[in-house]
Design a protein around this motif. Structure first.
Motif, short mmCIF file in Angstrom:
data_model
loop_
_atom_site.label_atom_id
_atom_site.label_comp_id
_atom_site.label_asym_id
_atom_site.label_seq_id
_atom_site.Cartn_x
_atom_site.Cartn_y
_atom_site.Cartn_z
N ARG A 182 0.77 -1.22 0.00
CA ARG A 182 0.00 0.00 0.00
C ARG A 182 0.82 1.29 0.00
O ARG A 182 0.28 2.37 -0.18
CB ARG A 182 -0.93 0.00 1.23
N ILE A 183 2.10 1.18 0.29
CA ILE A 183 2.91 2.41 0.29
C ILE A 183 3.85 2.35 -0.92
O ILE A 183 4.50 1.34 -1.16
CB ILE A 183 3.73 2.52 1.60
N ARG A 184 3.87 3.45 -1.68
CA ARG A 184 4.77 3.50 -2.83
C ARG A 184 6.08 4.13 -2.40
O ARG A 184 6.10 5.29 -2.06
CB ARG A 184 4.14 4.31 -3.96
N ILE A 239 4.31 -12.89 4.47
CA ILE A 239 4.29 -11.53 3.93
C ILE A 239 3.63 -11.54 2.55
O ILE A 239 2.79 -10.70 2.23
CB ILE A 239 5.72 -10.94 3.87
N PHE A 240 3.99 -12.53 1.74
CA PHE A 240 3.42 -12.65 0.41
C PHE A 240 1.90 -12.83 0.47
O PHE A 240 1.14 -12.14 -0.20
CB PHE A 240 4.07 -13.83 -0.32
N LEU A 241 1.47 -13.75 1.34
CA LEU A 241 0.04 -14.04 1.48
C LEU A 241 -0.73 -12.78 1.89
O LEU A 241 -1.77 -12.44 1.31
CB LEU A 241 -0.12 -15.12 2.56
N LEU A 242 -0.21 -12.05 2.88
CA LEU A 242 -0.89 -10.85 3.38
C LEU A 242 -0.88 -9.73 2.34
O LEU A 242 -1.86 -9.02 2.17
CB LEU A 242 -0.21 -10.37 4.65
N ARG A 243 0.25 -9.61 1.64
CA ARG A 243 0.35 -8.55 0.65
C ARG A 243 -0.71 -8.75 -0.44
O ARG A 243 -1.38 -7.80 -0.84
CB ARG A 243 1.74 -8.55 0.01
N GLN A 244 -0.87 -10.01 -0.88
CA GLN A 244 -1.88 -10.28 -1.90
C GLN A 244 -3.24 -9.82 -1.43
O GLN A 244 -4.03 -9.27 -2.18
CB GLN A 244 -1.94 -11.77 -2.23
N PHE A 245 -3.51 -10.02 -0.13
CA PHE A 245 -4.81 -9.64 0.39
C PHE A 245 -4.95 -8.13 0.51
O PHE A 245 -5.97 -7.56 0.10
CB PHE A 245 -5.05 -10.30 1.75
N PHE A 246 -3.94 -7.48 1.06
CA PHE A 246 -3.99 -6.02 1.22
C PHE A 246 -4.22 -5.32 -0.12
O PHE A 246 -4.85 -4.27 -0.18
CB PHE A 246 -2.70 -5.49 1.85
N ARG A 247 -3.67 -5.91 -1.19
CA ARG A 247 -3.81 -5.26 -2.50
C ARG A 247 -5.25 -5.25 -3.00
O ARG A 247 -5.59 -4.47 -3.87
CB ARG A 247 -2.91 -5.95 -3.53
N THR A 248 -6.09 -6.15 -2.42
CA THR A 248 -7.47 -6.18 -2.88
C THR A 248 -8.33 -5.14 -2.17
O THR A 248 -9.48 -4.92 -2.54
CB THR A 248 -8.11 -7.56 -2.62
N ILE A 249 -7.79 -4.47 -1.13
CA ILE A 249 -8.56 -3.43 -0.44
C ILE A 249 -8.61 -2.19 -1.35
O ILE A 249 -7.57 -1.76 -1.84
CB ILE A 249 -7.90 -3.07 0.90
N ILE A 267 -4.05 4.19 9.02
CA ILE A 267 -4.79 3.52 7.95
C ILE A 267 -4.59 2.00 8.04
O ILE A 267 -5.54 1.22 7.95
CB ILE A 267 -4.34 4.03 6.56
N PHE A 268 -3.35 1.62 8.28
CA PHE A 268 -3.02 0.20 8.42
C PHE A 268 -3.82 -0.41 9.58
O PHE A 268 -4.47 -1.45 9.44
CB PHE A 268 -1.52 0.07 8.68
N TRP A 269 -3.81 0.30 10.70
CA TRP A 269 -4.40 -0.23 11.93
C TRP A 269 -5.92 -0.23 11.88
O TRP A 269 -6.56 -1.20 12.27
CB TRP A 269 -3.88 0.57 13.12
N SER A 270 -6.50 0.88 11.38
CA SER A 270 -7.96 1.00 11.48
C SER A 270 -8.71 0.61 10.22
O SER A 270 -9.91 0.43 10.26
CB SER A 270 -8.38 2.43 11.83
N ILE A 271 -8.03 0.49 9.10
CA ILE A 271 -8.73 0.11 7.87
C ILE A 271 -8.26 -1.25 7.37
O ILE A 271 -9.05 -2.18 7.22
CB ILE A 271 -8.56 1.18 6.77
N ALA A 272 -6.94 -1.36 7.13
CA ALA A 272 -6.45 -2.59 6.50
C ALA A 272 -6.61 -3.81 7.41
O ALA A 272 -7.13 -4.84 6.99
CB ALA A 272 -4.98 -2.40 6.10
N LEU A 273 -6.18 -3.69 8.66
CA LEU A 273 -6.24 -4.86 9.55
C LEU A 273 -7.66 -5.37 9.77
O LEU A 273 -7.91 -6.57 9.61
CB LEU A 273 -5.56 -4.56 10.88
N PRO A 274 -8.61 -4.49 10.13
CA PRO A 274 -9.97 -5.00 10.37
C PRO A 274 -10.57 -5.68 9.13
O PRO A 274 -11.36 -6.62 9.26
CB PRO A 274 -10.78 -3.75 10.73
#
Lengths: 361, 321
Positions: A182-184, A239-249, A267-274
């Protein structure tokens, strides 16, 4: 390209369609069940052995049904029955106690008179039935006499390691995955390629230097630290597994928060994680499995039986004794049960996770 | 305005340009912060041990004494060591026979489990369950099933009039016994194949059927080519895992030989590469020698992976080229 297909009914036997289908389905069921026996019967064999009495385990040829000693009540006490040879006469007597190779027997019909017989000359009477006592016996049995170690110790140790490994993996992999998804930032893709390539490095290459650092330099030998600490520093697979998921948000969700002035951490804590609870659950399950199953790590670092995990304890048990297979199978069943229970609760997660590890990245 | 554009171009041109905009710099730092634990872990638990292991492989290193540089001697000794070759050939046996066999069995099982019939999901669970049984537990279970006298398998064989072999106690049968144990746990491979089978386009199957292709022809001409990338994936994963095969062989040796008589029992027939490496490193404490073995393992795995990838260009099929 395609030729006009011949009318198929000409070449087919003139059976009605439903019959053909029925035979096909029956054949499919039979084949699947036949092969399925190979996968299923060993479980039954484990359970059957786990419920057998000591004498039953080595019976040749082996039996399917577990047998247990026939028991009677004498003076309000449950005691096993034996066939006892006395002066060429076989009598059915109940065993009250054993001392120095001699058993004290009693006739259940006439419990006043006791008889002393050498255990060599007696044979237990077996009747079909499960011996549930094997489970508490296996768990409570001292696997290393004098050390106060039994399978409860091993289960406790395995659980401690698994819980810390889960915490470590979640704490370290989730932020890292967010940083990649999520961070460029300049260089991100190259670094991510390194993350992926670490997965291909065989364990054996890093094993020896890590062993030397942990045991020789840090004096962490015979503690859980070498098994727990590295999990707090991320691993490529999760890390790979989670990254694939985060990219779908959806990106808009994060952008909206950014416009409102939220920090990346927020953003990570209150949006991505939940939003990622399903994939976090997957990783929890996988990490538990991995820690519970791990053999080589504990084998390298744990030397004191009081620190052994379930995997080490089980294999140690069969190396140390003339194997009591019924108790060993009971312990193996206990080792397996948490995982089977976990499977039934997280079935979808399981299968989904396995799919994710496949090609669809 | 013009300054900002300039900065943006500079940022895009990284790493050749030195000037980053404040925003780029901030994101760079934020990004690094998020992956900081992984970075520490990479240096501490991957990069450092790799370099150290490579260094040790050129030394004689008995854990209590400092490593002593001996150049290529470990590698030369390895090539002269008959047990090294024995362990390599044992491992090759598992790679060449065990891996293809387990792929074949998984593929057939996946085909069966893909048939639409009643009870499909129960069947799938039954086929999958063994693969989640902890390795030590499944190995012990199979040691018991393969017990020559009171085990299940020889009992079943006896019932159809076959005298079963001594399995784990016979050097000729110990590796087949381990392959059998491996086949029991192919559930994960089945699931991966199953997901591949479900991605085979229905239209393609229907077209083949309309062209008059029978079941076999459709299997050969459509299904197998369509899942070939998955076969490649499973093959590579299987080969890598087999080169690192350890726990099962370790537990088996401990189970069939009297305590203390060593790894690889019976008669070094289960002395696999990783088992021999473990024995050199952690039983005999020859850390330098074991490190050299680890690097040869690494190279073998890389060569195998590259060869498989290369050859796969000829036998895998990807949609749209």
């Amino acid at each position: 390209m395609a030729q006009i297909a011949l009318p198929r009914s000409v070449t087919r036997p003139p059976w009605p369609r439903w019959l053909r289908r029925g035979i096909g389905a029956l054949a499919a069921h039979l084949t699947i069940i036949a092969i399925g026996l190979f996968f299923f019967v060993p479980f039954l064999w484990m359970l059957s052995t786990a419920l057998k009495s000591d004498q039953d385990v080595f019976r040749v040829p082996p039996t399917w049904l577990p047998h247990d000693n026939l028991q009677v009540t004498v003076n309000g006490q449950r005691v096993p029955m034996y066939e006892v040879n006395i002066e060429g006469q076989t009598r059915r007597l109940a065993l009250l106690s054993i001392a120095e190779g001699y058993g004290t027997f009693v006739d259940p019909a006439n419990p006043t008179e006791t008889i002393q017989v050498r255990m060599k000359f007696v044979r237990p009477i077996l009747v079909p039935g499960p011996r549930w006592q094997n489970f508490p016996d296996a768990m409570n049995r001292a696997t290393r006499p004098g050390l106060g170690v039994n399978f409860w110790t091993y289960i406790k140790n395995s659980l401690i390691i698994a819980v810390f490994a889960i915490i470590g993996t979640l704490v370290s992999c989730a932020p890292a995955a967010y940083g990649f998804a999520r961070i460029r930032w300049p260089g991100r893709d190259i670094v991510f390629l390194i993350v992926l390539s670490t997965m291909m490095l065989p364990f054996q290459v890093t094993m020896i230097p890590l062993y030397i650092v942990f045991t020789d330099k840090l004096k962490w030998g015979n503690t859980f630290l070498p098994l727990i600490v590295p999990t707090f520093f991320g691993n490529g697979f999760d890390i790979f597994l989670l990254r694939q998921f985060f990219r779908t948000i959806p990106e808009e969700l994060c952008d909206a928060a950014r416009v409102d002035g939220a920090s990346e951490f927020r953003i990570f804590w209150s949006i991505a994680l939940p939003l990622s609870v399903p994939v976090l659950a997957t990783i929890t399950v996988f990490t538990f499995l991995w820690a519970w199953n791990d053999f080589q790590g504990p084998l390298l670092y744990l030397t004191d039986p009081r620190k052994f995990t379930m995997a080490l304890g089980l294999q140690d048990f069969q190396g140390q004794h003339s194997v009591a297979w019924n108790l060993l199978m009971a312990a193996a069943a206990v080792f397996t049960i948490p995982i089977i229970v976990l499977f039934f609760f997280a079935q979808r997660t399981f299968i989904q996770g396995v799919k994710l590890t496949g090609l669809k990245g | 305005m013009t300054v900002r554009t300039g900065e943006a171009i500079a940022a895009r041109a990284w790493p050749h340009s030195r000037g980053w905009s404040r925003r780029t710099r901030r994101q760079f730092i934020t990004g690094l912060l998020f992956i900081s634990l992984w970075i520490i872990g990479f240096f501490a638990f991957t990069l450092y041990p790799m370099v150290a292991s490579l260094y040790y492989s050129f030394t004689e290193y008995h854990i209590k004494r400092a490593p002593e540089w001996i150049g290529l001697i470990n590698y030369v000794n390895l090539f002269r060591d008959p047990l090294f070759w024995k362990s390599l050939s044992n491992t090759a046996y598992m790679v060449v026979i065990g891996v293809p066999l387990s792929l074949l069995v998984s593929f057939v099982c996946a085909l069966l489990l893909n048939i639409k019939i009643r009870g499909q999901s129960i069947y799938r669970v039954i086929y999958y369950l063994p693969s989640i049984v902890p390795t030590v537990a499944s190995t012990l279970l199979w040691l018991w099933i393969l017990n020559p006298n009171s085990g299940l398998l020889n009992m079943l064989l006896g019932e159809i009039g076959i005298r079963g072999p001594n399995w784990t106690r016979d050097p000729a049968w110990s590796k087949p016994a381990l392959i059998l144990l491996g086949l029991w746990g192919v559930g994960n491979t089945i699931v991966i194949y199953l997901s591949g089978l479900q991605d085979v386009p229905v239209s393609l199957m229907e077209a083949a059927e309309l062209d008059g292709a029978n079941w076999w022809q459709r299997l050969w001409a459509v299904t197998i080519p369509m899942v070939s990338p998955i076969t490649l994936f499973n093959l590579i994963i299987g080969v890598i895992a087999t080169f690192q095969y350890f726990a099962q062989a370790y537990v088996l040796s401990a189970g069939v030989s009297p305590v203390g008589s060593g790894l690889g029992a019976p008669l070094n027939s289960t002395l696999f590469y990783s088992v021999y490496l473990y024995q050199q490193g952690f039983v005999y404490l020859k850390m330098g020698y074991a490190s050299a073995q680890a690097w040869i393992l690494f190279i073998i795995i890389m060569i195998c992976t590259l060869l498989l990838l290369r050859s796969s260009e000829r036998w895998t099929y990807y949609e749209g080229g």
